[in-house]
Structures are given as C-alpha cells and as structure tokens.
Design a protein around this motif. Structure first.
Motif, mmCIF file in Angstrom:
data_model
loop_
_atom_site.group_PDB
_atom_site.id
_atom_site.type_symbol
_atom_site.label_atom_id
_atom_site.label_comp_id
_atom_site.label_asym_id
_atom_site.label_seq_id
_atom_site.Cartn_x
_atom_site.Cartn_y
_atom_site.Cartn_z
ATOM 1 N N CYS A 139 33.834 88.568 21.849
ATOM 2 C CA CYS A 139 33.303 89.339 22.982
ATOM 3 C C CYS A 139 31.804 89.189 23.183
ATOM 4 O O CYS A 139 31.227 89.895 24.015
ATOM 5 C CB CYS A 139 33.638 90.825 22.801
ATOM 6 N N LEU A 140 31.139 88.313 22.461
ATOM 7 C CA LEU A 140 29.698 88.102 22.606
ATOM 8 C C LEU A 140 29.399 86.632 22.840
ATOM 9 O O LEU A 140 29.957 85.759 22.156
ATOM 10 C CB LEU A 140 28.945 88.553 21.355
ATOM 11 N N VAL A 141 28.507 86.353 23.795
ATOM 12 C CA VAL A 141 28.007 84.998 24.043
ATOM 13 C C VAL A 141 26.494 85.074 24.204
ATOM 14 O O VAL A 141 25.945 86.140 24.496
ATOM 15 C CB VAL A 141 28.642 84.364 25.293
ATOM 16 N N PRO A 142 25.783 83.954 24.023
ATOM 17 C CA PRO A 142 24.327 83.983 24.214
ATOM 18 C C PRO A 142 23.965 84.291 25.667
ATOM 19 O O PRO A 142 24.672 83.872 26.588
ATOM 20 C CB PRO A 142 23.891 82.558 23.830
ATOM 21 N N PRO A 143 22.878 85.015 25.902
ATOM 22 C CA PRO A 143 22.462 85.275 27.292
ATOM 23 C C PRO A 143 21.996 83.992 27.964
ATOM 24 O O PRO A 143 21.447 83.089 27.319
ATOM 25 C CB PRO A 143 21.321 86.276 27.136
ATOM 26 N N GLY A 144 22.226 83.915 29.271
ATOM 27 C CA GLY A 144 21.736 82.786 30.048
ATOM 28 C C GLY A 144 22.434 81.477 29.786
ATOM 29 O O GLY A 144 21.877 80.411 30.076
ATOM 30 N N ASP A 145 23.670 81.493 29.285
ATOM 31 C CA ASP A 145 24.399 80.271 28.919
ATOM 32 C C ASP A 145 25.718 80.238 29.685
ATOM 33 O O ASP A 145 26.737 80.731 29.196
ATOM 34 C CB ASP A 145 24.645 80.248 27.410
ATOM 35 N N PRO A 146 25.744 79.623 30.892
ATOM 36 C CA PRO A 146 26.981 79.617 31.687
ATOM 37 C C PRO A 146 28.144 78.921 30.988
ATOM 38 O O PRO A 146 29.295 79.351 31.123
ATOM 39 C CB PRO A 146 26.577 78.877 32.961
ATOM 40 N N ALA A 147 27.865 77.837 30.249
ATOM 41 C CA ALA A 147 28.947 77.109 29.591
ATOM 42 C C ALA A 147 29.629 77.965 28.533
ATOM 43 O O ALA A 147 30.869 78.023 28.450
ATOM 44 C CB ALA A 147 28.406 75.825 28.970
ATOM 45 N N ALA A 148 28.838 78.649 27.713
ATOM 46 C CA ALA A 148 29.421 79.520 26.687
ATOM 47 C C ALA A 148 30.184 80.677 27.326
ATOM 48 O O ALA A 148 31.256 81.069 26.854
ATOM 49 C CB ALA A 148 28.320 80.050 25.765
ATOM 50 N N LEU A 149 29.638 81.212 28.411
ATOM 51 C CA LEU A 149 30.301 82.313 29.108
ATOM 52 C C LEU A 149 31.644 81.854 29.667
ATOM 53 O O LEU A 149 32.660 82.559 29.559
ATOM 54 C CB LEU A 149 29.393 82.832 30.224
ATOM 55 N N ALA A 150 31.678 80.667 30.256
ATOM 56 C CA ALA A 150 32.924 80.148 30.832
ATOM 57 C C ALA A 150 33.969 79.918 29.751
ATOM 58 O O ALA A 150 35.153 80.257 29.930
ATOM 59 C CB ALA A 150 32.639 78.848 31.581
ATOM 60 N N ARG A 151 33.569 79.322 28.625
ATOM 61 C CA ARG A 151 34.529 79.065 27.543
ATOM 62 C C ARG A 151 35.132 80.369 27.027
ATOM 63 O O ARG A 151 36.348 80.480 26.840
ATOM 64 C CB ARG A 151 33.842 78.323 26.388
ATOM 65 N N ALA A 152 34.273 81.369 26.791
ATOM 66 C CA ALA A 152 34.766 82.626 26.237
ATOM 67 C C ALA A 152 35.652 83.358 27.239
ATOM 68 O O ALA A 152 36.702 83.903 26.871
ATOM 69 C CB ALA A 152 33.590 83.499 25.818
ATOM 70 N N ALA A 153 35.247 83.381 28.510
ATOM 71 C CA ALA A 153 36.038 84.082 29.520
ATOM 72 C C ALA A 153 37.398 83.411 29.698
ATOM 73 O O ALA A 153 38.437 84.086 29.735
ATOM 74 C CB ALA A 153 35.286 84.119 30.842
ATOM 75 N N ALA A 154 37.408 82.099 29.801
ATOM 76 C CA ALA A 154 38.681 81.389 29.967
ATOM 77 C C ALA A 154 39.568 81.586 28.747
ATOM 78 O O ALA A 154 40.792 81.783 28.878
ATOM 79 C CB ALA A 154 38.421 79.904 30.216
ATOM 80 N N GLY A 155 38.970 81.528 27.567
ATOM 81 C CA GLY A 155 39.759 81.718 26.355
ATOM 82 C C GLY A 155 40.442 83.073 26.320
ATOM 83 O O GLY A 155 41.618 83.190 25.942
ATOM 84 N N LEU A 156 39.742 84.113 26.738
ATOM 85 C CA LEU A 156 40.340 85.447 26.747
ATOM 86 C C LEU A 156 41.387 85.589 27.859
ATOM 87 O O LEU A 156 42.441 86.210 27.659
ATOM 88 C CB LEU A 156 39.256 86.509 26.905
ATOM 89 N N LEU A 157 41.127 85.008 29.012
ATOM 90 C CA LEU A 157 42.103 85.091 30.098
ATOM 91 C C LEU A 157 43.416 84.398 29.739
ATOM 92 O O LEU A 157 44.492 84.797 30.209
ATOM 93 C CB LEU A 157 41.526 84.485 31.378
ATOM 94 N N LEU A 158 43.332 83.365 28.911
ATOM 95 C CA LEU A 158 44.532 82.626 28.513
ATOM 96 C C LEU A 158 45.235 83.231 27.302
ATOM 97 O O LEU A 158 46.258 82.700 26.853
ATOM 98 C CB LEU A 158 44.159 81.172 28.224
#
Length: 388
Positions: A319-338
């Motif tokens: 549930c945590l990603v580095p601030p200002g990092d769209p790639a990390a945010l996308a990976r984590a969000a997609a992983g949780l949605l799946l």
C-alpha cells in the motif's frame, strides 16, 4: 474555547467539525467558538453542530491583507475572551500567534508544515517563521510522529503532543451486509454516486478523494493511469474534489477519467471503489485513507509523512509507493486491481485497524486532555499574578 481555522475546505475543517461535535457531547462542555471565513462549508457545519461561528475574513495564504486579518482576529479574541485558542493549519497559526503572542494559552496544529508547501526563499522564510513562532504556542499538536519529526528537523522547538487523526467510524463504514451477497464485480453499491451512472459496474474503479492541487499529486496519478489501463483493461478512475489545479488536470487527463467535483459526503465514493489512491507529495496524516479504510476499502498511498503510521501492520509492502513516481504507482495499483482476494483482506484489516487506532472519539479525548493539561498548568500562574 476558540478554534481559529483557515483553510475552510478540505480535511482541516472536517477535523475541526469532528472535534467540536465530540467535545459538545461532554457533560462539562465549554462554550465553543469557531472563527473562520464565511466561504466554504465550515461556518454552516459548526452552527448546525451547536457551536458559535465568528466571521473572520482571511485568505487561504498570507498576502497584503495579513495585517488587517490579524487586527480583526485580535478584536474577535478581545471581545469573546476565550480561555484557550486552538489555531488550525499554517495561515490560522500565523494570524493567531501574531495576534496573541502568548497572552492567551494557544494550541497550534500545523496539519502539515507550511514550509513543505513551498520551495526556495519562501520555504526558508516559512521555516524561520515556524522556528520563531513556536515560543507563542503552549502546545504544538501534530497528527503523526513523522510530522513532529519534520518540525524538529527544521529547528522547531516546542512542547509537542502527537494525536493521530481520527474519523467517524459510524459514518464511514462498509456497505450493509445485505448488499454483500453478490461479488463486487457483479454489482454496484446501493448508494453509488450519480456520476458513475452509465459506466460499467463490473469494471474496476479507482477513486481519489482530495482537493485538486499540487500537494495531493493527482497529476502523478493521471500520468500513471494509461499504464494501469494497459494492465487492467476497462479500469475506471474518478477524481473527487475541486481546487486550483482542476482546469489544468482536466486539460492533461487521459480519456475517460471522471472529474466528479467536490462531494460533501465522500462515503459513497469510498464504498463504490475497488481501490482508493492518494498520491500526495506531502501530508501530516491525510483523512481520506482513514475514511476509506473505515469503509472497508484498500488504499494505496505515497510514502509521505503520516502515511506509514496510518496503515495497518503488514500493509506497507502493498500500500505504499514513493512519491512522484508514476511507474511505481501504476505497478502497485494494477497489481491490487488484479488481486481481488488481497484487496478484500486489506480492506477488512484496514477497517479493524481504524476502529482500534483512528476512531474520532479517541482523537477528541486526546485533544481534550491536551486542553486540560495546558489550562491546569496555566492556573497557578494566574493566581500568582493576581496576588503579586
């Protein structure tokens, strides 16, 4: 007891309202006053709750009107003679401490430090002000240990108390059990927001509830969103809120993103969401993730002050990603949605965590204890000055 508040939109006025509502239920409740601008919902909220609203015209940020705003606040304080003043956020803290200069017991609650919101010379001046003004606060109340540590690292020296934010767990709660018979993928919540009408309720929904401004990082989420959709075809994104960056965010938004505007009650949005995301650049401790967890929804946050402390044990890895990092945010969000089972587990664990750690009643009791401590320490001084 006087609360001085500016800003009057976003999370700060909701914290103030919750405090007032809880403190008014106490058997020995004092008269509660709130000085804030007429704009925004807070003035109406506090009046409906049973507190007294005092009109204090003040802009959100310091400007040329600051001297007149300070004089106006000083007149309000002289007229009402509160026994204690609680100043919420940077602007109210600036005006109240300059108006009082320690003459009345004062609690200052930053709700995120002013020097985090600016850069360069402005940040240096804001830091210097906070360091100097700390002497006019009987107590500095922070909403997270990380917020307190940020202040100390900047050179702020004061009498600290950390009171984590709390939310109303009766208002923010999961859907009634009768609506949990079908899997979420096959139904819409009973109180689904009208802005979702016409969209596929089977498609995963990501919701961000926050003021549309640089602090909250919606621009980072919009940059991440095309990659989320590539990994999770059909995924929907709703940005709930308004603010100064709304027009710019809409202009640069990928197709299909829902800009829902501000919601007086965000609970239906949380309950409709499969995942609640807050990609902030800085915080003290944001309310939206606590509200979402109270509704039984998983959250994805950037690793800024207060985020780690707001999460349930064991959730940081997901549930945590580095601030200002769209790639990390996308990976984590997609992983949780799946991963529906993981989302369900995170949501249930988050609800239990908020019930035990972030209930607004606990926060209100802790703040009331701060008031009693300050006023108890002040009384001997008053008796000495009377007899001298």
């Amino acid at each position: 007891m006087l609360h001085v508040v500016q800003p009057v939109t976003g999370g700060v006025p909701r914290v103030v309202l919750d405090l007032i509502q809880q403190h008014l239920t106490a058997p020995d409740a004092p008269r509660l006053l709130v000085a804030c601008p007429e704009q925004g919902p807070l003035a109406g909220w506090v009046t409906a709750a049973g507190a007294d609203w005092l009109r204090w015209d003040a802009t959100r940020s310091p400007g040329t009107a600051l001297p007149s705003e300070i004089r106006a606040l000083a007149r309000l304080i002289a007229r009402t003679r509160p026994g204690l003043v609680h100043a919420h956020s940077a602007k109210a803290g600036l005006a109240a401490r300059l108006a009082l200069r320690g003459r009345v017991p004062t609690v200052f609650q930053p709700h995120a430090w002013s020097f985090e919101a600016v850069e360069g010379t402005a940040a240096r001046l804001a830091r210097r002000w906070e360091v100097g003004a700390a002497r006019w606060a009987s107590r500095i109340v922070c909403v997270s240990e990380a917020e307190r540590a940020t202040g100390e690292a900047a050179g702020v020296r004061g009498h600290w108390t950390v009171v984590p934010n709390g939310v109303d767990t009766d208002r923010f709660r999961p859907e009634p059990p009768a609506h949990d018979v079908l899997p979420r993928a096959r139904r819409a919540p009973h109180d689904a927001p009208p802005a979702l009408a016409g969209t596929d309720p089977r498609a995963p929904l990501v919701v961000c509830v926050a003021r549309l401004c640089r602090q909250k990082g919606q621009d980072v989420l919009l940059r991440a969103w095309p990659e989320v959709v590539r990994r999770v075809p059909g995924a929907r994104l709703a940005l709930v809120g308004d603010g100064p960056d709304g027009e710019r965010l809409r202009a640069g938004s990928p197709e299909g993103v829902i800009f829902a505007g501000a919601a007086e009650d965000p609970a239906p949005w949380y309950r409709a969401a499969d995942l609640v995301v807050l990609p902030s650049r800085w915080e003290g401790m944001a309310l939206a993730p606590l509200e979402a967890m109270a509704c039984g929804r998983p959250v994805l946050l950037t690793d800024v002050a207060g985020a780690r402390e707001s999460l349930a044990p064991g959730h940081r890895a997901y549930c945590l990603v580095p601030p200002g990092d769209p790639a990390a945010l996308a990976r984590a969000a997609a992983g949780l949605l799946l991963d529906a089972p993981r989302r369900a587990a995170l949501g249930a664990q988050g609800r239990r965590h908020v019930l035990t750690t972030h209930d607004v009643r606990q926060s209100a009791r802790a703040v009331a204890a701060v008031y009693r401590d300050i006023l108890g320490a002040e009384r001997p001084k008053c008796r000495e000055s009377t007899t001298s």
